[in-house]
Enzyme design. Structure first.
Site, PDB file in Angstrom:
ATOM      1  CE1 TYR A  33      -3.124  -2.884  -0.070  1.00  0.00           C
ATOM      2  CE2 TYR A  33      -3.642  -2.509   2.229  1.00  0.00           C
ATOM      3  CZ  TYR A  33      -3.832  -3.209   1.055  1.00  0.00           C
ATOM      4  OH  TYR A  33      -4.745  -4.240   1.018  1.00  0.00           O
ATOM      5  CG  HIS A  41      -1.444  -8.888  -0.778  1.00  0.00           C
ATOM      6  ND1 HIS A  41      -0.914  -7.643  -0.525  1.00  0.00           N
ATOM      7  CD2 HIS A  41      -2.742  -8.659  -1.108  1.00  0.00           C
ATOM      8  CE1 HIS A  41      -1.858  -6.726  -0.688  1.00  0.00           C
ATOM      9  NE2 HIS A  41      -2.969  -7.318  -1.044  1.00  0.00           N
ATOM     10  CB  SER A  43     -13.431  -3.773  -1.969  1.00  0.00           C
ATOM     11  OG  SER A  43     -12.190  -3.238  -2.334  1.00  0.00           O
ATOM     12  N   PRO A  44     -15.421  -4.070   1.213  1.00  0.00           N
ATOM     13  CG  PRO A  44     -15.569  -3.555   3.491  1.00  0.00           C
ATOM     14  CD  PRO A  44     -14.574  -3.703   2.378  1.00  0.00           C
ATOM     15  CG  LEU A  45     -18.236   0.012   2.595  1.00  0.00           C
ATOM     16  CD1 LEU A  45     -17.777   1.344   3.172  1.00  0.00           C
ATOM     17  CD2 LEU A  45     -19.633  -0.329   3.100  1.00  0.00           C
ATOM     18  N   GLY A  46     -17.670  -1.963  -1.805  1.00  0.00           N
ATOM     19  CA  GLY A  46     -17.614  -1.860  -3.271  1.00  0.00           C
ATOM     20  C   GLY A  46     -16.331  -1.233  -3.767  1.00  0.00           C
TER      21      GLY A  46
END
Ligand SMILES: NC(=O)c1ccc[n+]([C@@H]2O[C@H](COP(=O)([O-])OP(=O)(O)OC[C@H]3O[C@@H](n4cnc5c(N)ncnc54)[C@H](OP(=O)(O)O)[C@@H]3O)[C@@H](O)[C@H]2O)c1
Length: 319
Positions: free
Chosen positions: A88, A163, A243-246
């Site tokens: 990251y 990863h 990316s649980p919210l998209g």
């Protein structure tokens, strides 16, 4: 005002401050409770919602001052799981930007951080041209882990996640490196990411039953990790939807699935994103969503998802 409640008796206080010792109707002392509902990774209790660090270190990232405020807001809200990775970062010469940022945020936080689990990953690289590459070789993973340890300034990494499988390297070699890191005490717990059910079983075997978590993409718009979630549930392994919210830049629309979530959100008087995270939590007690954030406001909103009880009808209409 944002309110945080004791989840034993619902005595309330302002979010980010601890409910006064002795003021709970249930009489439980402050040090005996978590500020937020907890779940488990291995035998370690963590907050039911984690913080995803990626938006603070890749394209579109904020300045460091805002990132530190975001991480501190997460800690204030009772979040005790922070997800990061050495990859990251943006530029080639700043590998581990997010790990270093998290280490600085923890060091400058006024409160106790001894119960915070930092979960990092190795096996992905960013050469600096915007692309993501993979290296799953044994030597590389061991070097990457040593570098993460230095950046985090700790003797052993709480949770180290492989990863992504490298098609050029046998999975057994990559997971063999993770097993060696566990055996050497460099990492306390081991997880994998972007794995299919066969790879989950293989990892569990190679690690001698010590696999504690799987991190795969899962959201209203991306549900194809359902088999992996179900397998984790069966095996008693934590499932961390990424990316649980998209995803970054798509969270306001939940990746194109906002309508149903907005309807339920209006009924409960909360944000559609909070409904989305409560929907994740309702899937299984093994699920621990790690919403990304680059602003205190968003992580403070997400941190309240465990307190939202969706009805069976709500869940049926969202599914
Ligand atoms: N293992 C892997 O291969 C992999 C891949 C991708 C991501 N991940 C991990 O998963 C984490 C989460 O994924 P992600 O960051 O890609 O996507 P995400 O969590 O689906 O979405 C992140 C975005 O959602 C916004 N947001 C968060 N909470 C919100 C709320 N309550 N209301 C409105 N907006 C909200 C944030 O906005 P602001 O920026 O404005 O705060 C942020 O930009 C990452 O941070 C990373 O740690 C892992």
């Amino acid at each position: 005002m944002l309110i945080s409640s004791c989840f034993f008796c619902w005595t309330s206080g302002p979010l980010g401050t601890r409910v006064e010792a002795g003021s709970r109707a249930c009489g439980i002392r402050d040090e005996e409770v978590c500020a937020m509902q907890s779940r488990r990774i291995g035998d370690v209790p963590v907050s039911a919602i984690g913080l995803g660090g990626m938006p603070m270190s890749i394209e579109g990232r904020p300045d460091e001052e805002r990132s530190i405020r975001t991480i501190h807001a997460a800690l204030d809200a009772g979040i005790t799981l922070i997800d990061t990775a050495d990859a990251y970062h943006l530029h080639a010469d700043e590998v581990g930007h997010n790990e270093s940022l998290i280490a600085r945020a923890l060091a400058t936080y006024g409160g106790d951080t001894s119960n915070v689990l930092v979960a990092t990953k190795g096996g992905h690289l960013r050469p600096g041209d915007g692309t993501w590459t993979i290296n799953g070789s044994r030597d590389y993973l061991k070097r990457a882990c040593e570098a993460s340890l230095k950046r985090l300034g700790i003797e052993a990494i709480g949770l180290y996640q492989h990863h992504r499988p490298d098609p050029k390297v046998p999975y057994a070699e990559s997971l063999g490196a993770v097993r060696d890191l566990l055996d050497a005490g460099k990492i306390r717990m081991a997880g994998i990411s972007n794995a299919n059910p066969e790879q989950i079983r293989q990892a569990q075997e190679i690690l001698g039953g010590r696999l504690v978590s799987v991190q795969n993409q899962f959201s209203p718009a991306f549900r194809s990790s359902e088999p992996e979630l179900e397998l984790c549930d069966q095996l008693g392994i934590a499932f961390l939807p990424w990316s649980p919210l998209g995803g970054i830049g798509r969270a306001d629309q939940l990746g194109g699935h906002a309508a149903a979530f907005t309807m339920i959100a209006e009924r409960h008087g909360v944000s559609p994103q909070r409904v989305c995270l409560a929907w994740h939590l309702a899937k299984s007690p093994r699920v621990i969503p790690i919403p990304g954030a680059s602003r205190p406001e968003t992580i403070l909103d997400s941190a309240q998802a465990p307190e939202l009880n969706l009805t069976t009808e709500d869940l049926a209409s969202l599914d």
